[in-house]
Structure formats: structure tokens, C-alpha cells
Design a protein around this motif. Structure first.
Motif, PDB file in Angstrom:
ATOM      1  N   LEU A   1       4.932 -77.849  12.918  1.00  0.00           N
ATOM      2  CA  LEU A   1       4.522 -77.448  11.578  1.00  0.00           C
ATOM      3  C   LEU A   1       5.753 -77.174  10.730  1.00  0.00           C
ATOM      4  O   LEU A   1       6.602 -76.368  11.107  1.00  0.00           O
ATOM      5  CB  LEU A   1       3.638 -76.209  11.657  1.00  0.00           C
ATOM      6  CG  LEU A   1       3.086 -75.659  10.354  1.00  0.00           C
ATOM      7  CD1 LEU A   1       2.192 -76.684   9.657  1.00  0.00           C
ATOM      8  CD2 LEU A   1       2.314 -74.355  10.587  1.00  0.00           C
TER       9      LEU A   1
ATOM     10  N   TYR B   1      -9.890 -68.511  17.708  1.00  0.00           N
ATOM     11  CA  TYR B   1     -10.747 -69.573  18.215  1.00  0.00           C
ATOM     12  C   TYR B   1      -9.912 -70.554  19.033  1.00  0.00           C
ATOM     13  O   TYR B   1      -8.718 -70.713  18.795  1.00  0.00           O
ATOM     14  CB  TYR B   1     -11.408 -70.332  17.068  1.00  0.00           C
ATOM     15  CG  TYR B   1     -12.498 -69.570  16.377  1.00  0.00           C
ATOM     16  CD1 TYR B   1     -12.192 -68.614  15.414  1.00  0.00           C
ATOM     17  CD2 TYR B   1     -13.832 -69.806  16.670  1.00  0.00           C
ATOM     18  CE1 TYR B   1     -13.187 -67.903  14.772  1.00  0.00           C
ATOM     19  CE2 TYR B   1     -14.845 -69.112  16.030  1.00  0.00           C
ATOM     20  CZ  TYR B   1     -14.508 -68.156  15.089  1.00  0.00           C
ATOM     21  OH  TYR B   1     -15.497 -67.454  14.458  1.00  0.00           O
TER      22      TYR B   1
ATOM     23  N   LEU C   1      -8.889 -79.316  11.362  1.00  0.00           N
ATOM     24  CA  LEU C   1      -8.006 -79.929  10.388  1.00  0.00           C
ATOM     25  C   LEU C   1      -8.287 -81.423  10.332  1.00  0.00           C
ATOM     26  O   LEU C   1      -8.670 -82.032  11.332  1.00  0.00           O
ATOM     27  CB  LEU C   1      -6.537 -79.736  10.768  1.00  0.00           C
ATOM     28  CG  LEU C   1      -5.952 -78.338  10.735  1.00  0.00           C
ATOM     29  CD1 LEU C   1      -4.478 -78.387  11.123  1.00  0.00           C
ATOM     30  CD2 LEU C   1      -6.110 -77.712   9.365  1.00  0.00           C
TER      31      LEU C   1
ATOM     32  N   TYR D   1       3.340 -81.559   8.735  1.00  0.00           N
ATOM     33  CA  TYR D   1       3.870 -81.553  10.095  1.00  0.00           C
ATOM     34  C   TYR D   1       4.902 -82.672  10.235  1.00  0.00           C
ATOM     35  O   TYR D   1       4.881 -83.664   9.497  1.00  0.00           O
ATOM     36  CB  TYR D   1       2.747 -81.822  11.114  1.00  0.00           C
ATOM     37  CG  TYR D   1       1.779 -80.692  11.322  1.00  0.00           C
ATOM     38  CD1 TYR D   1       0.654 -80.565  10.516  1.00  0.00           C
ATOM     39  CD2 TYR D   1       1.964 -79.774  12.351  1.00  0.00           C
ATOM     40  CE1 TYR D   1      -0.254 -79.539  10.722  1.00  0.00           C
ATOM     41  CE2 TYR D   1       1.056 -78.746  12.572  1.00  0.00           C
ATOM     42  CZ  TYR D   1      -0.050 -78.643  11.750  1.00  0.00           C
ATOM     43  OH  TYR D   1      -0.950 -77.622  11.964  1.00  0.00           O
TER      44      TYR D   1
ATOM     45  N   THR E   1      -9.384 -74.436  20.010  1.00  0.00           N
ATOM     46  CA  THR E   1      -9.665 -75.721  19.384  1.00  0.00           C
ATOM     47  C   THR E   1      -8.927 -76.822  20.132  1.00  0.00           C
ATOM     48  O   THR E   1      -7.793 -76.614  20.576  1.00  0.00           O
ATOM     49  CB  THR E   1      -9.184 -75.697  17.916  1.00  0.00           C
ATOM     50  OG1 THR E   1      -9.753 -74.559  17.254  1.00  0.00           O
ATOM     51  CG2 THR E   1      -9.604 -76.947  17.179  1.00  0.00           C
TER      52      THR E   1
ATOM     53  N   LYS F   1      -7.270 -78.278   5.694  1.00  0.00           N
ATOM     54  CA  LYS F   1      -8.358 -77.498   6.269  1.00  0.00           C
ATOM     55  C   LYS F   1      -9.597 -77.838   5.473  1.00  0.00           C
ATOM     56  O   LYS F   1      -9.670 -77.566   4.275  1.00  0.00           O
ATOM     57  CB  LYS F   1      -8.048 -76.010   6.184  1.00  0.00           C
ATOM     58  CG  LYS F   1      -9.159 -75.109   6.668  1.00  0.00           C
ATOM     59  CD  LYS F   1      -9.207 -75.084   8.173  1.00  0.00           C
ATOM     60  CE  LYS F   1     -10.272 -74.114   8.656  1.00  0.00           C
ATOM     61  NZ  LYS F   1     -11.631 -74.558   8.320  1.00  0.00           N
TER      62      LYS F   1
ATOM     63  N   VAL G   1      -6.407 -70.845  17.230  1.00  0.00           N
ATOM     64  CA  VAL G   1      -6.380 -70.732  15.773  1.00  0.00           C
ATOM     65  C   VAL G   1      -6.896 -69.371  15.346  1.00  0.00           C
ATOM     66  O   VAL G   1      -7.885 -68.873  15.888  1.00  0.00           O
ATOM     67  CB  VAL G   1      -7.238 -71.843  15.140  1.00  0.00           C
ATOM     68  CG1 VAL G   1      -7.261 -71.706  13.629  1.00  0.00           C
ATOM     69  CG2 VAL G   1      -6.721 -73.213  15.549  1.00  0.00           C
ATOM     70  N   GLY G   2      -6.235 -68.764  14.366  1.00  0.00           N
ATOM     71  CA  GLY G   2      -6.666 -67.473  13.879  1.00  0.00           C
ATOM     72  C   GLY G   2      -8.049 -67.525  13.255  1.00  0.00           C
ATOM     73  O   GLY G   2      -8.478 -68.559  12.756  1.00  0.00           O
ATOM     74  N   GLY G   3      -8.713 -66.414  13.273  1.00  0.00           N
ATOM     75  CA  GLY G   3     -10.090 -66.341  12.785  1.00  0.00           C
ATOM     76  C   GLY G   3     -10.261 -66.657  11.314  1.00  0.00           C
ATOM     77  O   GLY G   3     -11.354 -66.987  10.871  1.00  0.00           O
ATOM     78  N   TYR G   4      -9.176 -66.592  10.566  1.00  0.00           N
ATOM     79  CA  TYR G   4      -9.236 -66.929   9.148  1.00  0.00           C
ATOM     80  C   TYR G   4      -8.666 -68.315   8.896  1.00  0.00           C
ATOM     81  O   TYR G   4      -8.314 -68.661   7.774  1.00  0.00           O
ATOM     82  CB  TYR G   4      -8.478 -65.883   8.335  1.00  0.00           C
ATOM     83  CG  TYR G   4      -9.110 -64.515   8.426  1.00  0.00           C
ATOM     84  CD1 TYR G   4      -8.576 -63.546   9.259  1.00  0.00           C
ATOM     85  CD2 TYR G   4     -10.241 -64.205   7.704  1.00  0.00           C
ATOM     86  CE1 TYR G   4      -9.154 -62.300   9.369  1.00  0.00           C
ATOM     87  CE2 TYR G   4     -10.841 -62.959   7.802  1.00  0.00           C
ATOM     88  CZ  TYR G   4     -10.292 -62.017   8.631  1.00  0.00           C
ATOM     89  OH  TYR G   4     -10.872 -60.780   8.732  1.00  0.00           O
ATOM     90  N   GLY G   5      -8.555 -69.117   9.959  1.00  0.00           N
ATOM     91  CA  GLY G   5      -8.059 -70.477   9.791  1.00  0.00           C
ATOM     92  C   GLY G   5      -6.563 -70.525   9.580  1.00  0.00           C
ATOM     93  O   GLY G   5      -6.077 -71.259   8.723  1.00  0.00           O
ATOM     94  N   GLN G   6      -5.831 -69.761  10.376  1.00  0.00           N
ATOM     95  CA  GLN G   6      -4.386 -69.814  10.268  1.00  0.00           C
ATOM     96  C   GLN G   6      -3.788 -70.100  11.643  1.00  0.00           C
ATOM     97  O   GLN G   6      -4.481 -70.106  12.649  1.00  0.00           O
ATOM     98  CB  GLN G   6      -3.822 -68.502   9.708  1.00  0.00           C
ATOM     99  CG  GLN G   6      -3.876 -67.322  10.672  1.00  0.00           C
ATOM    100  CD  GLN G   6      -5.180 -66.571  10.639  1.00  0.00           C
ATOM    101  OE1 GLN G   6      -6.216 -67.115  10.287  1.00  0.00           O
ATOM    102  NE2 GLN G   6      -5.148 -65.316  11.024  1.00  0.00           N
TER     103      GLN G   6
ATOM    104  N   MET H   1      -6.231 -75.171   1.744  1.00  0.00           N
ATOM    105  CA  MET H   1      -5.131 -75.127   2.698  1.00  0.00           C
ATOM    106  C   MET H   1      -4.668 -76.535   3.041  1.00  0.00           C
ATOM    107  O   MET H   1      -5.458 -77.388   3.429  1.00  0.00           O
ATOM    108  CB  MET H   1      -5.547 -74.390   3.964  1.00  0.00           C
ATOM    109  CG  MET H   1      -5.977 -72.949   3.729  1.00  0.00           C
ATOM    110  SD  MET H   1      -6.463 -72.099   5.233  1.00  0.00           S
ATOM    111  CE  MET H   1      -4.873 -71.901   6.030  1.00  0.00           C
TER     112      MET H   1
ATOM    113  N   PHE I   1      -2.048 -72.963  12.867  1.00  0.00           N
ATOM    114  CA  PHE I   1      -2.330 -74.268  13.442  1.00  0.00           C
ATOM    115  C   PHE I   1      -1.061 -74.808  14.096  1.00  0.00           C
ATOM    116  O   PHE I   1      -0.421 -75.717  13.592  1.00  0.00           O
ATOM    117  CB  PHE I   1      -2.834 -75.218  12.370  1.00  0.00           C
ATOM    118  CG  PHE I   1      -4.228 -74.924  11.902  1.00  0.00           C
ATOM    119  CD1 PHE I   1      -4.441 -74.118  10.795  1.00  0.00           C
ATOM    120  CD2 PHE I   1      -5.315 -75.443  12.575  1.00  0.00           C
ATOM    121  CE1 PHE I   1      -5.719 -73.839  10.363  1.00  0.00           C
ATOM    122  CE2 PHE I   1      -6.605 -75.177  12.150  1.00  0.00           C
ATOM    123  CZ  PHE I   1      -6.807 -74.365  11.042  1.00  0.00           C
TER     124      PHE I   1
ATOM    125  N   THR J   1     -13.693 -73.290  12.160  1.00  0.00           N
ATOM    126  CA  THR J   1     -12.509 -72.614  11.638  1.00  0.00           C
ATOM    127  C   THR J   1     -11.232 -73.368  11.961  1.00  0.00           C
ATOM    128  O   THR J   1     -10.289 -73.372  11.182  1.00  0.00           O
ATOM    129  CB  THR J   1     -12.417 -71.197  12.230  1.00  0.00           C
ATOM    130  OG1 THR J   1     -13.626 -70.508  11.982  1.00  0.00           O
ATOM    131  CG2 THR J   1     -11.249 -70.425  11.648  1.00  0.00           C
TER     132      THR J   1
END
Lengths: 116, 110
Positions: A45, B32, A105, A35, B34, A96, B91-96, A31, B98, A102
Motif C-alpha cells: 500500500l 473482519y 475492494l 498499491y 477477508t 472501497k 480489515v478494520g471494522g470501519y473498512g481500514q 475511499m 487493507f 467491509t
């Protein structure tokens, strides 16, 4: 962690020209994100660039204006096309990383573009 | 996509504890929380992440109540070098997702 190198670090461009920003990562990452950050503002983003698929653009950003390439797992480019003074900004590449967090970045130092 | 709300700015003095609260009322079950720190002319740097209760690392602590609709970043004994912008992200649980909000500009005074 991941170390990200961006080129150019800064540039002054003429209106109507295009500039390509390069982002090199020292490890393979799936990933990658681009930005934009205007002076004194937060990050916006532009798009998500995953290797092997077309970039996904956020609302307000289009491929014709910001074409992105992602030829492999360590490299990406963002082109700012037909630039205007409104495109003057810092452009940041981020990835990522393969960490337990999770939401973690890693960011490059950014490319500061000034359009005259 | 959970929207976040933070104070625009805060002032503190060296040696004090600083608490920055972020509201995220529509956080999803798998999301999550962050936090990032950004100094001028640098990209943001990850500080801490949490899902619920309390998380602590060498830099900060993160407090998340049971309903997870808010979170508080705690910086112990700040110094001048902690002057920066602090961003809260959901942040989404699948790392989305941001997506950065406006952030909180912290000024540490001598």
C-alpha cells in the motif's frame, strides 16, 4: 461493484522522468487506495486517497515522490516522480465499493511501468 | 494492525478440496477476515469475508474458530483455473487497514 479504468496500462520510461497514472471509477466512491506490486511480490500500500482530504501515505512512501490528486469522487491520479529503475513495478488503483462487505475492494488492471 | 501468516505455496490436483489457513493472532474485536484471489497480470479479486464461524458463497467457504486467531479458506473441487495467489487480510471494522501479506501461491495440477 465498481469498474476501474487505469491509464496507461503500461509504459516504458527514462530514468529521471515522471509519469502520472490515472484512475477512473464508474461510480462515486469515498475511499481510494494506491498499491505497488513488484514482479512476483505481494501488494504494498502506497497511500489512501479520500476525496476532500490530503492523501495518507504509508511508511516508506512520501508525497514528493508519489504525489496524489483526488479532485472528485470518481477520479484520482498517482505520479511517480524522478523515476529510477527501482520504481519499475505494477501500480494498482483500488476503491472501497458500496457493498455489504467491509473488506471488499475493487481493483483496476494495473499500470505496468518499466524504468530504463 | 493484525499481521497475517500463510503458507507460501501449496500444490493440489484437480477435483480436490483445498484448504488454506491463515494465522492472525492479534486480530482486534472489530476486525473482519477477508480473502482475495489474484491471477497473473490482474488486480486482486475479493472472494469472501467473515467475522466468526462459517461463511459460504458460490466460490468458497471460510471457517473461523471461536478465538478468531486463524481462518481457513476452503475451495471445493479445484480446477486448473483456480491456480492463483490467495491473500488473507484482516480489515478494520470501519473498512481500514487493507494491508496485503505475502499470500499463498496455489498450483492446481492436472
Amino acid at each position: 461493484s465498481a469498474v476501474i479504468s487505469q491509464k496507461p496500462s503500461r509504459d516504458i520510461c527514462q530514468r529521471g522522468t515522471s509519469l502520472t497514472i490515472q484512475c477512473q471509477v464508474d461510480s462515486q466512491v469515498t475511499m481510494m487506495f494506491w498499491y505497488r506490486q513488484q514482479p512476483g511480490q505481494s501488494l504494498t500500500l502506497i497511500a489512501t486517497a479520500n476525496q476532500g482530504s490530503e492523501a495518507t501515505y504509508e511508511s516508506g512512501f512520501v508525497i514528493d515522490k508519489f504525489p496524489i490528486s483526488r479532485p472528485n469522487l470518481t477520479f484520482s491520479t498517482l505520479t511517480v516522480s524522478n523515476m529510477s529503475p527501482e520504481d519499475s513495478s505494477i501500480y494498482l488503483c483500488s476503491v472501497k465499493g458500496l457493498t455489504a462487505n467491509t473488506g471488499e475492494l475493487f481493483f483496476g488492471e494495473g499500470s505496468r511501468l518499466t524504468v530504463l | 494492525l493484525a499481521k497475517t501468516t500463510q503458507p507460501i505455496s501449496m500444490d493440489s490436483y484437480e477435483g480436490q478440496e483445498v484448504n488454506i489457513t491463515c494465522s492472525h493472532n492479534n486480530i482486534a474485536t472489530n476486525d473482519y477476515i477477508t480473502w482475495y484471489q489474484q491471477f497473473p497480470s490482474q488486480g486482486p479479486r475479493f472472494i469472501i469475508q467473515g467475522y466468526k464461524t462459517k461463511v459460504t458463497n458460490e466460490v468458497a467457504s471460510l471457517f473461523i474458530p471461536a478465538d478468531r486467531k486463524s481462518s481457513t479458506l476452503s475451495l471445493p473441487r479445484v480446477s486448473l483455473s483456480d491456480t492463483a495467489v490467495y491473500y488473507c487480510l484482516v480489515v478494520g471494522g470501519y473498512g481500514q487497514n487493507f494491508v496485503f501479506g505475502p499470500g499463498t501461491r496455489l498450483s492446481v495440477l492436472p
